[in-house]
Design a protein around this motif. Structure first.
Motif, short mmCIF file in Angstrom:
data_model
loop_
_atom_site.label_atom_id
_atom_site.label_comp_id
_atom_site.label_asym_id
_atom_site.label_seq_id
_atom_site.Cartn_x
_atom_site.Cartn_y
_atom_site.Cartn_z
N UNK A 422 -0.37 2.15 -1.90
CA UNK A 422 -0.72 0.97 -1.07
C UNK A 422 -1.69 1.29 0.01
N UNK A 423 -2.61 0.37 0.50
CA UNK A 423 -3.61 0.50 1.53
C UNK A 423 -3.58 -0.29 2.57
N UNK A 424 -3.11 -0.17 3.71
CA UNK A 424 -2.66 -0.93 4.93
C UNK A 424 -4.03 -0.79 5.81
N UNK A 425 -4.66 -2.03 5.98
CA UNK A 425 -6.01 -2.21 6.63
C UNK A 425 -5.86 -3.16 7.77
N UNK A 426 -6.41 -3.04 8.77
CA UNK A 426 -6.51 -3.73 10.15
C UNK A 426 -7.75 -3.57 10.74
N UNK A 427 -7.96 -4.23 11.91
CA UNK A 427 -9.25 -4.29 12.69
C UNK A 427 -9.55 -2.89 13.13
N UNK A 428 -8.41 -1.83 13.17
CA UNK A 428 -8.55 -0.52 13.89
C UNK A 428 -8.35 0.39 12.96
N UNK A 429 -8.62 0.38 11.44
CA UNK A 429 -8.80 1.33 10.65
C UNK A 429 -7.90 1.01 9.39
N UNK A 430 -7.37 1.99 8.70
CA UNK A 430 -6.53 1.66 7.50
C UNK A 430 -5.84 3.20 7.37
N UNK A 431 -4.84 3.10 6.50
CA UNK A 431 -4.08 4.35 5.80
C UNK A 431 -3.76 3.91 4.62
N UNK A 432 -3.38 5.07 3.76
CA UNK A 432 -2.73 4.69 2.48
C UNK A 432 -1.12 5.31 2.56
N UNK A 433 -0.58 4.90 1.58
CA UNK A 433 0.78 5.56 1.51
C UNK A 433 1.26 5.43 0.05
N UNK A 434 1.93 6.52 -0.43
CA UNK A 434 2.59 6.41 -1.66
C UNK A 434 4.03 5.72 -1.65
N UNK A 435 4.30 4.81 -2.14
CA UNK A 435 5.35 3.98 -1.79
C UNK A 435 6.69 4.35 -2.60
N UNK A 436 6.29 5.16 -3.49
CA UNK A 436 7.65 5.73 -4.28
C UNK A 436 7.51 7.00 -5.19
N UNK A 437 7.00 7.86 -4.54
CA UNK A 437 6.73 9.11 -5.28
C UNK A 437 7.51 9.76 -6.11
N UNK A 438 7.11 10.57 -6.96
CA UNK A 438 8.10 11.66 -7.68
C UNK A 438 8.70 12.64 -6.73
N UNK A 439 9.76 12.96 -6.85
CA UNK A 439 10.67 14.01 -6.07
C UNK A 439 11.16 13.20 -4.76
N UNK A 440 10.97 11.92 -4.74
CA UNK A 440 11.45 11.38 -3.37
C UNK A 440 13.07 10.88 -3.66
N UNK A 441 13.52 10.67 -2.49
CA UNK A 441 15.09 10.34 -2.42
C UNK A 441 15.36 9.35 -1.19
N UNK A 442 16.33 8.53 -1.53
CA UNK A 442 16.44 7.31 -0.54
C UNK A 442 18.07 7.26 -0.37
N UNK A 443 18.55 7.50 0.55
CA UNK A 443 20.20 7.37 0.87
C UNK A 443 20.44 5.83 0.98
N UNK A 444 21.66 5.51 0.39
CA UNK A 444 22.11 4.09 0.66
C UNK A 444 22.76 4.17 2.06
#
Length: 472
Positions: A422-444
């Protein structure tokens, strides 16, 4: 989704489980505890997504009989930045997302106050953590209003006295691979209607009378510069009045190890499953519905008590609003499965709790994780249907194409197939982020209470918080 209708308040429902990986949270449990908890183990059911041969065994419990000692802990100023103990990611309270939206003007607003915090381990062997947060707008080193979690009359009292404060319970260590977390809700005063009115007990939608109840200093849209003013005004634009929106997080599971209160936007991209209420007296509520679990018919939200429970499995394949990674909702209800926005309803609550009946009536909320998926469950005296258990089950990856967001606790449970950039944009720039990449892990880990410090206020009483794991 399964509804079991009962007329015996003491009746215990049944569920199944599968194998459990050893976790630090469980190491302190003694043989005596395991043996004693056999009488509390929840029996298995062939209808569950998990192994019908297995049983839940209670390994942790908090009955709120002894003082928690939260009041004696010192408040500390959150230093913010990536070195803060409370920093998580770009959506944190001073994260890159807000720098893109507001730039130096956002930073000026944030710098005009302190975020005060307490992190206190409580319960046997410190298995629970109380997380409190509050704004300190006059920067005197003390919260402007003090939230708390304490013991009152044998119950845990969650107190959020102002919408710029927050209080929540979570586990001190991430939850194991398979678990059941449950508790009893004894009272609820976080807005909604009482006897058909938004005004009750001298409050409106659960808010005490007062000025400047806004979502300062975090907002998705608007001019952070306040028109070039030299003075930051938390009561003026772009921050809006929040009293039309109140609610309570009955029980949620989030995707990071140390849950704590943050801004309102943060929580919307970090839940895996959850049950919450959203009591809103505004025009957009006309697009919401509430299910009558007895007749299986939908009711207009505006005709409801505004005390509905939203049972949500958060979609890992699509977003309600990609502009801030707000996951789409998958909502199984007695009136049918609701996925995403449509012309009929954008949110459908499963059933309505009845705060007027409490504490005479008690509600139980639970979430399970087994080898195949998650379960949300609530039990109590719901409007229209009476004493009922409503239990919804979803596999991690469903045939309908909707995968539960960040379900994988380990990298080997997931192949990267649901990743989006996803690309997050605003009046002061933007950045991209992979939201759920391979090799990721998320504790509960679980959340009970209020996890954001710019919305919602009120009180709730809880009791008999229990953690179950598989019988070993």
């Amino acid at each position: 989704m399964r509804i079991r209708k009962t007329w015996h308040p003491g009746l215990v429902a049944s569920f199944g489980v599968l194998s459990l990986a050893a976790m630090p949270l469980l190491q302190a449990c003694s043989a005596e505890q395991n043996n004693a908890s056999q009488t509390d183990a929840v029996a298995s059911s062939s209808e569950s997504t998990s192994d019908s041969e297995s049983k839940w065994v209670m390994v942790r419990e908090e009955n709120f009989e002894s003082p928690l000692g939260v009041e004696s802990a010192d408040w500390e100023i959150d230093p913010l930045g990536k070195d803060s103990p409370w920093y998580v990611d770009e959506f944190s309270d001073d994260g890159q997302y807000y720098q893109v939206l507001g730039g130096d003007d956002f930073q000026r607003a944030l710098d005009s106050m302190n975020i005060m915090r307490k992190r206190v381990e409580v319960g046997d062997d410190g298995w629970l953590t109380v997380e409190l947060a509050a704004q300190d707008r006059d920067k005197d080193g003390k919260p402007d209003s003090e939230p708390n979690i304490s013991v009152e009359d044998g119950n845990g009292l969650i107190s959020v006295p102002s919408n710029d404060t927050a209080a929540m319970l979570t586990a001190s260590d991430p939850l194991p691979s398979e678990y059941r977390i449950e508790y009893e809700l004894k009272t609820l005063d976080f807005g909604g209607k009482r006897d058909g009115s938004w005004n009750y007990d001298g409050k409106y939608n659960g808010f005490e009378p007062g000025e400047c109840k806004t979502n300062f200093p975090w907002v998705r849209k608007g001019d952070y510069s306040q028109g070039g003013s030299d003075k930051v005004d938390p009561c003026a634009d772009p921050w809006g009045d929040t009293t039309k929106e109140n609610g309570y997080y009955f029980l949620s599971v989030v995707d990071y190890a140390k849950p704590a209160p943050h801004n309102n936007i943060f929580i919307h991209s970090h839940r895996k499953v959850g049950m919450d209420s959203y009591s809103v007296d505004a025009d957009w509520a006309k697009s919401y519905k509430v299910c009558n679990p007895e007749s299986k018919e939908l009711i207009d939200y505006t005709d409801s008590s505004a005390n509905g429970v939203n049972q949500i499995f958060f979609d890992g394949e699509s977003f309600r609003d990609p502009a801030f990674a707000y996951n789409e909702f998958v909502m199984p209800t007695p009136c049918g499965l609701k996925i995403g926005d449509d012309e009929n309803a954008t949110i459908v609550a499963t059933a309505e709790v009845q705060p007027e009946l409490m504490p005479g009536e008690t509600y139980t909320f639970a979430i399970e994780r087994n080898a195949n998926g998650y379960v949300t469950e609530m039990k109590g005296n719901f409007k229209y249907i009476g004493e009922t258990t409503i239990r919804n089950e979803r596999p991690f990856k469903s045939d309908d194409g909707h995968t539960i967001w960040h379900y994988n606790q380990t990298a080997d449970e997931y192949d990267g197939s649901s990743n989006q950039t996803l690309t997050f944009e605003g009046p002061h720039g933007s950045f991209e982020k992979e939201m759920w990449p391979e090799d990721s892990a998320y504790p509960d880990n679980f959340v009970i209470g209020i996890p954001h410090l710019n919305y919602y206020e009120g009180e709730a009483q809880i009791d008999n918080l229990k953690l179950y794991t598989k019988e070993s």
